[in-house]
Design an enzyme around this catalytic site. Sequence first.
Site, short mmCIF file in Angstrom:
data_model
loop_
_atom_site.label_atom_id
_atom_site.label_comp_id
_atom_site.label_asym_id
_atom_site.label_seq_id
_atom_site.Cartn_x
_atom_site.Cartn_y
_atom_site.Cartn_z
N ARG A 1 110.21 -28.62 -45.18
CA ARG A 1 110.13 -30.04 -45.54
C ARG A 1 109.39 -30.12 -46.87
O ARG A 1 108.42 -29.38 -47.10
CB ARG A 1 109.35 -30.82 -44.48
CG ARG A 1 110.16 -31.20 -43.25
CD ARG A 1 111.25 -32.23 -43.54
NE ARG A 1 112.00 -32.63 -42.37
CZ ARG A 1 113.10 -32.02 -41.94
NH1 ARG A 1 113.58 -30.98 -42.58
NH2 ARG A 1 113.73 -32.46 -40.86
N GLU B 1 111.81 -36.81 -51.47
CA GLU B 1 113.23 -36.90 -51.21
C GLU B 1 113.65 -38.33 -50.85
O GLU B 1 112.92 -38.98 -50.10
CB GLU B 1 113.53 -35.97 -50.02
CG GLU B 1 114.83 -35.25 -50.13
CD GLU B 1 114.92 -34.15 -49.08
OE1 GLU B 1 114.06 -33.25 -49.07
OE2 GLU B 1 115.85 -34.24 -48.28
N HIS C 1 119.02 -30.29 -49.77
CA HIS C 1 118.75 -30.31 -48.32
C HIS C 1 120.01 -29.95 -47.51
O HIS C 1 120.48 -30.75 -46.68
CB HIS C 1 118.19 -31.68 -47.90
CG HIS C 1 117.36 -31.60 -46.65
ND1 HIS C 1 116.32 -32.46 -46.39
CD2 HIS C 1 117.41 -30.77 -45.57
CE1 HIS C 1 115.79 -32.18 -45.22
NE2 HIS C 1 116.43 -31.15 -44.70
#
Length: 330
Positions: A241, A270, A294
Amino acid sequence: MPKYNIFVTRRIPVAGLTLLKKQGYKVKVSPHDRVLTKSELLKEMKGIDALLCLLTDKIDGEIMDAGSPRLKIIANFAVGFDNIDLKAAADRKLFISNTPGPEITESVAEFTVTLMMALARRVGEAERFIRAHKYRGWEPMLLIGQDLYGKTVGIVGLGRIGSGVARRLKNFGMKFIYNSQHRNLDFEKEFNARHLSLEALLKQADFVTLHVPLTRETHYLINRKNIKLMKKTAYLINTARGPVVEEKAVLQALSTKQIAGAALDVYECEPAIDCDLKDHMELRKLDNIIMTPHIASATIATRSEMSVTAARNIIAALQGKTPPNAVKSE
Ligand code: DGY
């Protein structure tokens, strides 16, 4: 049989939806193929029994209350669940579930190794070089990279994905060190691996790969202070993450060549790639970085498995059982 309503926040592979429909549930998929706004989501919550949401949906107590009193479960279509307020869910006695599984483990592990190889052999730079019409013929010093063979990989977080990465790299002749909350003696034996503190790992690893969930404890796990411990020749890979890494620290370390390179599949802010463009420091301007959007779990088999897993969690909850992948608040 009671009629159950399910809302799915965005188009996902059909396998899971088919499973839900077979149960006789009414399934509505958002007609917008984008992240819903909070007010759109609030509206959709009314009268539903289960929400199937994505890691891009921020689920807080207000969203949960909008689904009251029918809502039983929020089934996240992801392994990570940092987008959901677990405490709020526990207070409301709602089930929260995620989608771990054999396919996603292998896909993310495979992609992590893909990034490591691409980074070490400068595949992104080489590709850009060709596209820019710069290739004039073979040169002994052109785009020289590093081998994985003989290097030390530092795995931070030794869960299913971290061990999957190690399993693949064993055949590359790499050495293993790891940092994890708990020691894994079987892993140490099989991989001749050493368990180290994060600081010691950062000092010794040629490749540092992150496989921890995002929690209060792992936020900025890699930061301005400890990134300095990494070798000048070392690489950082993040498929976990974004906020596990302090973006500014990586930006700084890459621009000053304090580390050799980084591969990022996830970003601190993000979907923005750079949190703050005011100082004109941009990740995408750097050559010693590989960036992907991602996609570590983005394979047909895995995304299909994730939809089925999310559906199974919903079915269990609506049958009054604990979902197989229920997650608990800390
Ligand atoms: C996850 O599952 O948490 C990934 O980040 C997306 O597939």
